[in-house]
Design a protein around this motif. Sequence first.
Motif, PDB file in Angstrom:
ATOM      1  N   ASP A  87       0.796  -1.221   0.000  1.00 13.13           N
ATOM      2  CA  ASP A  87       0.000   0.000   0.000  1.00 13.13           C
ATOM      3  C   ASP A  87       0.836   1.281   0.000  1.00 13.13           C
ATOM      4  O   ASP A  87       0.297   2.361   0.160  1.00 13.13           O
ATOM      5  N   LYS A  88       2.149   1.152  -0.192  1.00 15.00           N
ATOM      6  CA  LYS A  88       3.011   2.342  -0.187  1.00 15.00           C
ATOM      7  C   LYS A  88       2.744   3.216  -1.406  1.00 15.00           C
ATOM      8  O   LYS A  88       2.388   2.735  -2.477  1.00 15.00           O
ATOM      9  N   THR A  89       2.979   4.504  -1.237  1.00 14.21           N
ATOM     10  CA  THR A  89       2.801   5.458  -2.320  1.00 14.21           C
ATOM     11  C   THR A  89       3.894   5.264  -3.360  1.00 14.21           C
ATOM     12  O   THR A  89       5.063   5.091  -3.023  1.00 14.21           O
ATOM     13  N   ILE A  90       3.489   5.296  -4.603  1.00 10.57           N
ATOM     14  CA  ILE A  90       4.445   5.217  -5.708  1.00 10.57           C
ATOM     15  C   ILE A  90       4.508   6.591  -6.352  1.00 10.57           C
ATOM     16  O   ILE A  90       3.479   7.138  -6.756  1.00 10.57           O
ATOM     17  N   ALA A  91       5.708   7.140  -6.423  1.00 11.08           N
ATOM     18  CA  ALA A  91       5.891   8.479  -6.974  1.00 11.08           C
ATOM     19  C   ALA A  91       5.630   8.497  -8.474  1.00 11.08           C
ATOM     20  O   ALA A  91       6.139   7.668  -9.218  1.00 11.08           O
ATOM     21  N   THR A  92       4.812   9.449  -8.895  1.00 12.45           N
ATOM     22  CA  THR A  92       4.535   9.622 -10.330  1.00 12.45           C
ATOM     23  C   THR A  92       4.824  11.056 -10.765  1.00 12.45           C
ATOM     24  O   THR A  92       4.336  11.505 -11.799  1.00 12.45           O
ATOM     25  N   GLU A  93       5.576  11.758  -9.969  1.00  8.65           N
ATOM     26  CA  GLU A  93       5.952  13.141 -10.266  1.00  8.65           C
ATOM     27  C   GLU A  93       7.454  13.228 -10.477  1.00  8.65           C
ATOM     28  O   GLU A  93       8.191  12.316 -10.145  1.00  8.65           O
ATOM     29  N   LEU A 105       4.742   1.130 -12.576  1.00 12.62           N
ATOM     30  CA  LEU A 105       4.636   0.410 -11.306  1.00 12.62           C
ATOM     31  C   LEU A 105       3.220   0.467 -10.735  1.00 12.62           C
ATOM     32  O   LEU A 105       2.726  -0.516 -10.182  1.00 12.62           O
ATOM     33  N   LEU A 106       2.551   1.606 -10.881  1.00 10.02           N
ATOM     34  CA  LEU A 106       1.156   1.705 -10.449  1.00 10.02           C
ATOM     35  C   LEU A 106       0.273   0.737 -11.224  1.00 10.02           C
ATOM     36  O   LEU A 106      -0.607   0.081 -10.661  1.00 10.02           O
ATOM     37  N   SER A 107       0.520   0.650 -12.512  1.00  4.74           N
ATOM     38  CA  SER A 107      -0.241  -0.251 -13.359  1.00  4.74           C
ATOM     39  C   SER A 107      -0.043  -1.713 -12.923  1.00  4.74           C
ATOM     40  O   SER A 107      -1.000  -2.478 -12.809  1.00  4.74           O
ATOM     41  N   VAL A 108       1.207  -2.064 -12.667  1.00 10.17           N
ATOM     42  CA  VAL A 108       1.516  -3.432 -12.227  1.00 10.17           C
ATOM     43  C   VAL A 108       0.840  -3.707 -10.880  1.00 10.17           C
ATOM     44  O   VAL A 108       0.219  -4.755 -10.678  1.00 10.17           O
ATOM     45  N   ARG A 109       0.946  -2.767  -9.947  1.00 14.62           N
ATOM     46  CA  ARG A 109       0.341  -2.966  -8.628  1.00 14.62           C
ATOM     47  C   ARG A 109      -1.177  -3.079  -8.733  1.00 14.62           C
ATOM     48  O   ARG A 109      -1.795  -3.907  -8.058  1.00 14.62           O
ATOM     49  N   GLY A 113      -3.322  -6.283  -7.639  1.00 10.94           N
ATOM     50  CA  GLY A 113      -4.441  -6.172  -6.705  1.00 10.94           C
ATOM     51  C   GLY A 113      -5.706  -6.793  -7.261  1.00 10.94           C
ATOM     52  O   GLY A 113      -6.433  -7.496  -6.542  1.00 10.94           O
ATOM     53  N   ARG A 114      -5.992  -6.560  -8.542  1.00  9.32           N
ATOM     54  CA  ARG A 114      -7.178  -7.155  -9.165  1.00  9.32           C
ATOM     55  C   ARG A 114      -7.091  -8.679  -9.147  1.00  9.32           C
ATOM     56  O   ARG A 114      -8.075  -9.362  -8.878  1.00  9.32           O
ATOM     57  N   LEU A 115      -5.917  -9.205  -9.436  1.00 16.19           N
ATOM     58  CA  LEU A 115      -5.716 -10.655  -9.418  1.00 16.19           C
ATOM     59  C   LEU A 115      -5.936 -11.216  -8.010  1.00 16.19           C
ATOM     60  O   LEU A 115      -6.651 -12.203  -7.821  1.00 16.19           O
ATOM     61  N   LEU A 116      -5.338 -10.582  -7.018  1.00 18.17           N
ATOM     62  CA  LEU A 116      -5.464 -11.060  -5.642  1.00 18.17           C
ATOM     63  C   LEU A 116      -6.895 -10.961  -5.125  1.00 18.17           C
ATOM     64  O   LEU A 116      -7.313 -11.773  -4.290  1.00 18.17           O
ATOM     65  N   ARG A 117      -7.663 -10.001  -5.610  1.00 29.15           N
ATOM     66  CA  ARG A 117      -9.067  -9.873  -5.201  1.00 29.15           C
ATOM     67  C   ARG A 117      -9.916 -11.024  -5.737  1.00 29.15           C
ATOM     68  O   ARG A 117     -10.952 -11.348  -5.172  1.00 29.15           O
ATOM     69  N   ARG A 118      -9.490 -11.615  -6.841  1.00 26.74           N
ATOM     70  CA  ARG A 118     -10.250 -12.715  -7.456  1.00 26.74           C
ATOM     71  C   ARG A 118      -9.941 -14.067  -6.820  1.00 26.74           C
ATOM     72  O   ARG A 118     -10.672 -15.026  -7.034  1.00 26.74           O
ATOM     73  N   VAL A 119      -8.869 -14.154  -6.056  1.00 31.68           N
ATOM     74  CA  VAL A 119      -8.464 -15.426  -5.468  1.00 31.68           C
ATOM     75  C   VAL A 119      -8.865 -15.441  -3.992  1.00 31.68           C
ATOM     76  O   VAL A 119      -8.504 -14.548  -3.238  1.00 31.68           O
TER      77      VAL A 119
END
Length: 139
Positions: A87-93, A105-109, A113-119
Amino acid sequence: MFPKKVHYGLRFLLTLSGLAEGSHLGVAEIAEREGLSVKFLEAIAVALRKGNIVNVRRGAGGGYSLARPLNEITLYEIVLLLDEKLDKTIATEGRTTEKAVGRFLLSVRNDYGRLLRRVTLEKLRNYFAEENESIMYYI
């Protein structure tokens, strides 16, 4: 990929998933069965209790049990409770390279998260059952 805390937490929950309804197991017994550190497993159990994944019963015959049905507990909940980095902040600036890497990295995270929510924990329990079925004993 997962930190030890998540790995051990899943083993803890998998052990609890095999209990009969109304039964409880103590941390020390689970730690012994799984060959894990009691102290480390206690910290994991506390985090899972605070996250409403497990219940605790104090006193004689007490211990831990699952707070909800297996199909209602997602791996996302478990990982979020046990992996502080998720849940750490990922810098995008900043510079263009920082923005690009941050967005990636946000996209990957988010995908993770979507994958883990389905399992659910039920799916993990099914993997465990399949693994046990494939074990053949010879005398």
